[in-house]
Motif scaffolding. Structure first.
Motif, short mmCIF file in Angstrom:
data_model
loop_
_atom_site.label_atom_id
_atom_site.label_comp_id
_atom_site.label_asym_id
_atom_site.label_seq_id
_atom_site.Cartn_x
_atom_site.Cartn_y
_atom_site.Cartn_z
N MET A 28 -23.84 -9.15 -20.41
CA MET A 28 -24.09 -7.66 -20.38
C MET A 28 -25.72 -7.82 -19.75
O MET A 28 -26.33 -8.43 -20.29
N THR A 29 -25.98 -6.71 -19.18
CA THR A 29 -27.36 -6.41 -18.76
C THR A 29 -28.01 -5.72 -19.91
O THR A 29 -27.75 -4.84 -20.45
N ALA A 30 -29.58 -6.28 -20.48
CA ALA A 30 -30.24 -5.81 -21.30
C ALA A 30 -30.72 -4.59 -21.03
O ALA A 30 -31.33 -4.30 -19.75
N GLU A 31 -30.68 -3.63 -21.71
CA GLU A 31 -31.49 -2.42 -21.69
C GLU A 31 -32.37 -1.78 -22.93
O GLU A 31 -32.60 -3.06 -23.79
N SER A 32 -33.05 -0.99 -22.94
CA SER A 32 -33.95 -0.75 -24.22
C SER A 32 -33.25 -0.46 -25.56
O SER A 32 -32.04 -0.20 -25.49
N GLY A 33 -33.89 -0.88 -26.61
CA GLY A 33 -33.49 -0.34 -27.85
C GLY A 33 -32.50 -1.40 -28.28
O GLY A 33 -31.60 -0.92 -29.38
N GLY A 34 -32.22 -2.44 -27.82
CA GLY A 34 -31.18 -3.30 -28.34
C GLY A 34 -30.02 -3.26 -27.64
O GLY A 34 -28.92 -3.78 -27.93
N TRP A 35 -29.75 -2.26 -26.60
CA TRP A 35 -28.45 -2.03 -26.00
C TRP A 35 -28.30 -2.92 -24.63
O TRP A 35 -29.35 -3.34 -24.10
N TYR A 36 -26.93 -3.12 -24.73
CA TYR A 36 -26.79 -3.93 -23.28
C TYR A 36 -25.70 -3.10 -22.63
O TYR A 36 -24.92 -2.27 -23.21
N LYS A 37 -25.65 -3.35 -21.16
CA LYS A 37 -24.57 -2.30 -20.41
C LYS A 37 -24.01 -3.52 -19.50
O LYS A 37 -24.25 -4.63 -18.87
N TYR A 38 -22.66 -3.03 -19.21
CA TYR A 38 -21.92 -3.66 -18.21
C TYR A 38 -21.05 -2.78 -17.55
O TYR A 38 -20.25 -1.67 -18.04
N THR A 39 -20.88 -2.75 -16.13
CA THR A 39 -19.89 -1.93 -15.36
C THR A 39 -18.77 -2.41 -14.81
O THR A 39 -18.71 -3.79 -14.08
N PHE A 40 -17.73 -1.98 -15.06
CA PHE A 40 -16.31 -2.49 -14.67
C PHE A 40 -15.87 -1.58 -13.53
O PHE A 40 -15.98 -0.35 -13.56
N ASN A 41 -15.34 -2.17 -12.39
CA ASN A 41 -14.74 -1.44 -11.36
C ASN A 41 -13.12 -1.46 -11.64
O ASN A 41 -12.49 -2.07 -10.98
N ALA A 42 -13.03 -0.50 -12.41
CA ALA A 42 -11.46 -0.31 -12.88
C ALA A 42 -11.35 1.03 -13.20
O ALA A 42 -12.08 1.67 -13.84
N SER A 43 -10.10 1.52 -13.59
CA SER A 43 -9.78 2.76 -14.29
C SER A 43 -9.54 2.57 -15.54
O SER A 43 -9.38 3.70 -16.53
N SER A 44 -9.13 1.23 -16.09
CA SER A 44 -8.66 1.05 -17.47
C SER A 44 -8.90 -0.45 -17.76
O SER A 44 -8.76 -1.47 -17.13
N ILE A 45 -9.52 -0.58 -19.06
CA ILE A 45 -9.94 -2.12 -19.33
C ILE A 45 -9.88 -2.45 -20.67
O ILE A 45 -9.77 -1.50 -21.65
N ASN A 46 -9.36 -3.66 -21.02
CA ASN A 46 -9.18 -3.96 -22.42
C ASN A 46 -10.69 -5.05 -22.64
O ASN A 46 -10.94 -5.71 -21.68
N LEU A 47 -11.12 -4.83 -23.80
CA LEU A 47 -12.42 -5.65 -24.06
C LEU A 47 -12.72 -5.96 -25.26
O LEU A 47 -12.37 -5.45 -26.39
N ILE A 48 -13.56 -7.06 -25.62
CA ILE A 48 -14.13 -7.46 -26.93
C ILE A 48 -15.36 -7.56 -26.70
O ILE A 48 -15.76 -8.56 -25.87
N PHE A 49 -16.37 -6.93 -27.50
CA PHE A 49 -17.83 -7.28 -27.50
C PHE A 49 -18.07 -8.75 -28.49
O PHE A 49 -17.41 -8.58 -29.44
N ARG A 50 -18.83 -9.38 -27.84
CA ARG A 50 -19.40 -10.70 -28.56
C ARG A 50 -20.80 -10.94 -28.71
O ARG A 50 -21.56 -10.50 -27.78
N PRO A 51 -21.26 -11.52 -29.62
CA PRO A 51 -22.61 -11.75 -29.79
C PRO A 51 -23.06 -12.99 -29.32
O PRO A 51 -24.38 -13.34 -29.13
N TYR A 52 -21.95 -13.90 -29.20
CA TYR A 52 -22.48 -15.12 -28.48
C TYR A 52 -21.60 -15.53 -27.44
O TYR A 52 -20.14 -14.99 -27.14
N GLY A 53 -22.00 -16.50 -26.45
CA GLY A 53 -21.11 -16.74 -25.34
C GLY A 53 -20.29 -18.13 -25.77
O GLY A 53 -20.14 -18.30 -26.77
#
Length: 83
Positions: A28-53
Motif C-alpha cells: 500500500m502507499t504510505a500516507e500521513s499519520g501512519g495510514w496507507y492507501k490502495y486503490t482497486f479497479n473493481a466494484s467488489s473486493i475481498n481483502l486481508i490487511f497485513r503488517p508484513y509482506g
C-alpha cells in the motif's frame, strides 16, 4: 469513482482477491499519520490487511470485503477518516 474501491488502513500490505479467485499481495502507499492507501479497479473486493509482506501472516486482520467507494479501516470500516 465508479467501479473503484479506495481503502485506507494502518497496515502496509493488503492481500486481495475477487470472488473465489486466487489472491495477490500488494504494497500500500504510505500516507500521513501512519495510514496507507490502495486503490482497486473493481466494484467488489475481498481483502486481508497485513503488517508484513512475504509469507509472514502474523498480525493480519480477519477476511474483510468492500464495495465501491472510499473506506478507512481501523478495526472497523468507516466512510470517513477516523480521528
Amino acid at each position: 469513482m465508479s467501479n473503484q474501491i479506495i481503502v485506507h488502513a494502518k497496515y502496509p500490505y493488503v492481500w486481495y482477491w475477487e470472488g473465489s479467485g486466487s489472491g495477490s499481495l500488494a504494497s500500500m502507499t504510505a500516507e500521513s499519520g501512519g495510514w496507507y492507501k490502495y486503490t482497486f479497479n473493481a466494484s467488489s473486493i475481498n481483502l486481508i490487511f497485513r503488517p508484513y509482506g512475504g509469507n509472514n501472516w502474523s498480525g493480519q486482520t480477519a477476511d474483510l470485503s468492500r464495495t465501491t467507494g472510499e473506506w478507512w479501516y481501523n478495526g472497523s470500516w468507516n466512510s470517513s477518516k477516523p480521528n
